[in-house]
Write a protein that holds these residues in place. Sequence first.
Motif, PDB file in Angstrom:
ATOM      1  N   GLU A 203       0.892  -1.330  -0.008  1.00 47.43           N
ATOM      2  CA  GLU A 203      -0.033   0.114   0.065  1.00 47.43           C
ATOM      3  C   GLU A 203       0.846   1.345  -0.007  1.00 47.43           C
ATOM      4  OE1 GLU A 203      -0.650   0.298   4.857  1.00 47.43           O
ATOM      5  OE2 GLU A 203      -2.403  -0.635   3.514  1.00 47.43           O
ATOM      6  N   PRO A 204       0.370   2.198  -0.493  1.00 51.74           N
ATOM      7  CA  PRO A 204       1.328   3.812  -0.531  1.00 51.74           C
ATOM      8  C   PRO A 204       1.227   4.335   0.802  1.00 51.74           C
ATOM      9  CG  PRO A 204      -0.779   3.865  -1.795  1.00 51.74           C
ATOM     10  CD  PRO A 204      -0.910   2.532  -1.576  1.00 51.74           C
ATOM     11  N   VAL A 205       2.266   4.812   1.201  1.00 52.31           N
ATOM     12  CA  VAL A 205       2.243   5.456   2.408  1.00 52.31           C
ATOM     13  C   VAL A 205       1.772   6.792   2.148  1.00 52.31           C
ATOM     14  CG1 VAL A 205       3.792   6.792   4.028  1.00 52.31           C
ATOM     15  CG2 VAL A 205       4.498   4.337   3.164  1.00 52.31           C
ATOM     16  N   GLU A 206       1.952   7.462   1.140  1.00 54.98           N
ATOM     17  CA  GLU A 206       1.252   8.796   0.553  1.00 54.98           C
ATOM     18  C   GLU A 206       0.260   8.682  -0.263  1.00 54.98           C
ATOM     19  OE1 GLU A 206       4.339  10.840  -2.083  1.00 54.98           O
ATOM     20  OE2 GLU A 206       5.409   9.591  -0.590  1.00 54.98           O
ATOM     21  N   SER A 207      -0.565   9.543  -0.714  1.00 52.13           N
ATOM     22  CA  SER A 207      -1.817   9.335  -1.598  1.00 52.13           C
ATOM     23  C   SER A 207      -1.066   9.706  -2.986  1.00 52.13           C
ATOM     24  CB  SER A 207      -2.559  10.506  -1.232  1.00 52.13           C
ATOM     25  OG  SER A 207      -2.147  11.794  -1.625  1.00 52.13           O
TER      26      SER A 207
ATOM     27  N   PRO B 235       5.387   2.475  -8.966  1.00 55.76           N
ATOM     28  CA  PRO B 235       5.264   3.937  -9.012  1.00 55.76           C
ATOM     29  C   PRO B 235       6.282   4.498  -7.904  1.00 55.76           C
ATOM     30  CG  PRO B 235       3.451   2.889  -7.597  1.00 55.76           C
ATOM     31  CD  PRO B 235       4.017   1.516  -8.355  1.00 55.76           C
ATOM     32  N   PRO B 236       6.764   5.769  -8.325  1.00 61.63           N
ATOM     33  CA  PRO B 236       7.704   6.345  -7.786  1.00 61.63           C
ATOM     34  C   PRO B 236       7.135   7.062  -6.225  1.00 61.63           C
ATOM     35  CG  PRO B 236       6.803   7.721  -9.371  1.00 61.63           C
ATOM     36  CD  PRO B 236       6.275   6.420  -9.612  1.00 61.63           C
ATOM     37  N   VAL B 237       6.698   6.257  -5.366  1.00 58.58           N
ATOM     38  CA  VAL B 237       6.243   6.921  -4.316  1.00 58.58           C
ATOM     39  C   VAL B 237       6.609   5.753  -3.288  1.00 58.58           C
ATOM     40  CG1 VAL B 237       4.170   8.002  -5.212  1.00 58.58           C
ATOM     41  CG2 VAL B 237       4.070   5.778  -4.389  1.00 58.58           C
ATOM     42  N   GLU B 238       6.805   6.090  -1.718  1.00 67.22           N
ATOM     43  CA  GLU B 238       7.128   5.265  -0.872  1.00 67.22           C
ATOM     44  C   GLU B 238       5.923   4.201  -0.538  1.00 67.22           C
ATOM     45  OE1 GLU B 238       8.705   5.146   3.763  1.00 67.22           O
ATOM     46  OE2 GLU B 238       7.977   7.032   2.989  1.00 67.22           O
ATOM     47  N   ARG B 239       6.090   3.039  -0.463  1.00 65.19           N
ATOM     48  CA  ARG B 239       5.255   1.971  -0.270  1.00 65.19           C
ATOM     49  C   ARG B 239       5.482   1.007   0.981  1.00 65.19           C
ATOM     50  NH1 ARG B 239       7.325   2.120  -4.841  1.00 65.19           N
ATOM     51  NH2 ARG B 239       8.861   0.772  -4.386  1.00 65.19           N
ATOM     52  N   ARG B 240       4.314   0.429   1.642  1.00 67.27           N
ATOM     53  CA  ARG B 240       4.553  -0.270   2.956  1.00 67.27           C
ATOM     54  C   ARG B 240       4.315  -1.786   2.369  1.00 67.27           C
ATOM     55  NH1 ARG B 240       1.258   2.030   5.650  1.00 67.27           N
ATOM     56  NH2 ARG B 240       2.615   3.438   6.919  1.00 67.27           N
TER      57      ARG B 240
ATOM     58  N   GLU C  14       7.433  -6.657   7.968  1.00 66.81           N
ATOM     59  CA  GLU C  14       6.836  -5.353   7.479  1.00 66.81           C
ATOM     60  C   GLU C  14       7.861  -4.573   7.263  1.00 66.81           C
ATOM     61  OE1 GLU C  14       3.632  -3.062   9.269  1.00 66.81           O
ATOM     62  OE2 GLU C  14       3.028  -4.763  10.757  1.00 66.81           O
ATOM     63  N   MET C  15       7.941  -3.872   6.131  1.00 64.17           N
ATOM     64  CA  MET C  15       8.966  -2.785   5.872  1.00 64.17           C
ATOM     65  C   MET C  15       8.274  -1.779   4.774  1.00 64.17           C
ATOM     66  SD  MET C  15      11.079  -4.978   2.901  1.00 64.17           S
ATOM     67  CE  MET C  15      11.994  -3.613   2.409  1.00 64.17           C
ATOM     68  N   SER C  16       9.190  -0.734   4.655  1.00 66.91           N
ATOM     69  CA  SER C  16       8.535   0.418   3.588  1.00 66.91           C
ATOM     70  C   SER C  16       9.940   0.696   2.669  1.00 66.91           C
ATOM     71  CB  SER C  16       8.376   1.855   4.526  1.00 66.91           C
ATOM     72  OG  SER C  16       7.204   1.368   5.364  1.00 66.91           O
ATOM     73  N   ALA C  17       9.460   0.928   1.374  1.00 72.31           N
ATOM     74  CA  ALA C  17      10.543   1.180   0.641  1.00 72.31           C
ATOM     75  C   ALA C  17       9.976   2.002  -0.561  1.00 72.31           C
ATOM     76  CB  ALA C  17      11.019  -0.057  -0.036  1.00 72.31           C
ATOM     77  N   ASN C  18      10.829   2.788  -1.441  1.00 67.47           N
ATOM     78  CA  ASN C  18      10.691   3.627  -2.365  1.00 67.47           C
ATOM     79  C   ASN C  18      11.354   2.995  -3.643  1.00 67.47           C
ATOM     80  OD1 ASN C  18      12.661   4.310  -1.893  1.00 67.47           O
ATOM     81  ND2 ASN C  18      12.467   6.703  -1.987  1.00 67.47           N
ATOM     82  N   ASP C  19      11.850   1.742  -3.986  1.00 69.53           N
ATOM     83  CA  ASP C  19      12.339   1.449  -4.766  1.00 69.53           C
ATOM     84  C   ASP C  19      11.385   1.367  -6.120  1.00 69.53           C
ATOM     85  OD1 ASP C  19      14.602   0.457  -3.237  1.00 69.53           O
ATOM     86  OD2 ASP C  19      13.128  -1.105  -2.649  1.00 69.53           O
ATOM     87  N   ARG C  20      12.182   1.592  -7.228  1.00 65.50           N
ATOM     88  CA  ARG C  20      11.161   1.617  -8.509  1.00 65.50           C
ATOM     89  C   ARG C  20      11.287   0.287  -9.298  1.00 65.50           C
ATOM     90  NH1 ARG C  20       8.669   3.186 -10.591  1.00 65.50           N
ATOM     91  NH2 ARG C  20       8.922   4.082 -12.547  1.00 65.50           N
ATOM     92  N   GLY C  21      12.105  -0.599  -8.856  1.00 66.17           N
ATOM     93  CA  GLY C  21      11.892  -1.998  -9.345  1.00 66.17           C
ATOM     94  C   GLY C  21      12.524  -3.038  -8.551  1.00 66.17           C
ATOM     95  N   VAL C  22      11.895  -4.158  -8.514  1.00 65.53           N
ATOM     96  CA  VAL C  22      12.411  -5.303  -7.751  1.00 65.53           C
ATOM     97  C   VAL C  22      12.363  -6.486  -8.398  1.00 65.53           C
ATOM     98  CG1 VAL C  22      11.441  -6.575  -5.658  1.00 65.53           C
ATOM     99  CG2 VAL C  22      10.982  -3.907  -5.888  1.00 65.53           C
TER     100      VAL C  22
END
Length: 307
Positions: free
Chosen positions: A8-12, A37-42, A79-87
């Motif tokens: 889920e996105p941390v920000e809208s 997408p280029p946003v922080e995700r959880r 649980e973790m958060s990241a803003n990687d563009r590719g995984v």
Amino acid sequence: MAPVIDVEPVESLDGPFSTEHRVWDLGTTVMTRAVLPPVERRFRHLRKEPLDHWCVVLCDSPEPGERHIGIRSLARQFEMSANDRGVLSLYLPRDLYPAMAGLIDAAEGDLPPTGLTTLLADYLSALERRLPLMSNEEMSTIAGATSTIVAACLAPNADRLEEAAPLTSWTLVERARRAIRDNLGRPDFSPDELCRMIGTSRSRLYRLFEPFGGVTRYMQRQRPRTARQLLTMPNVVIPVARIAEQVGFLDLSSFSRAFRREFNLSPTDMRSAGILGLPIDEPPVALDLNPSADASILMRSLRALRG
């Protein structure tokens, strides 16, 4: 990936975004590539499914050229958060590694950038590039080879390192080829600098490139071959002198001689052939390797393949 992990996105998110999810079924192993997408995700794994697998994850940082690698167990919550563009993710059934399960569990989390973990990251990147070009026979054997190099890198000993030696050589060749591509515009780029860049000896580098006619010959051939791609790009016309500069030639006459030696055509004739649609050597056609496969279904099926 919903049956395996919540994202889920941390920000809208304002408006639409581009994403991609590819899946390769390797029989006893599954590999996936996600473009995000280029946003922080959880990310949250709550063990929804009875999947007792490890997941080796290679993440592309938002900063160009940066990456990191880690390993997670799907038998545990995290649980973790990241803003990687590719995984890039490789799913490994625990039953493939009964003798070293404890060692891999101990390595869980982000892996330090040692020589072996860098080697593993290079191998996974090279494997992803090669998968679309592999035959079905090659695909059927790649899972075992991948298991070998994972074992050698995560829980090394003399026997595992020796068993993985052919794969580490292949990975080193891929690193060298990438470094050559990245430095084609430098006329002074030499085999000695390439050795320093990829961390190997000159003698080993020369042995690895013997099938290509030697490393110097390989480097020489990549310049006109890359120029050919630029000359035949559809709807894009780059001046020939500029292309010569981009592939590391100091003057146009040297470039023309090298190009004609490789293709028996001048750069201008090659461009004309491309415009007219005349036959030009093409790279191998990528195979359709079930790109619509469902990753969660494939990972559940690994249990049956193990038995």
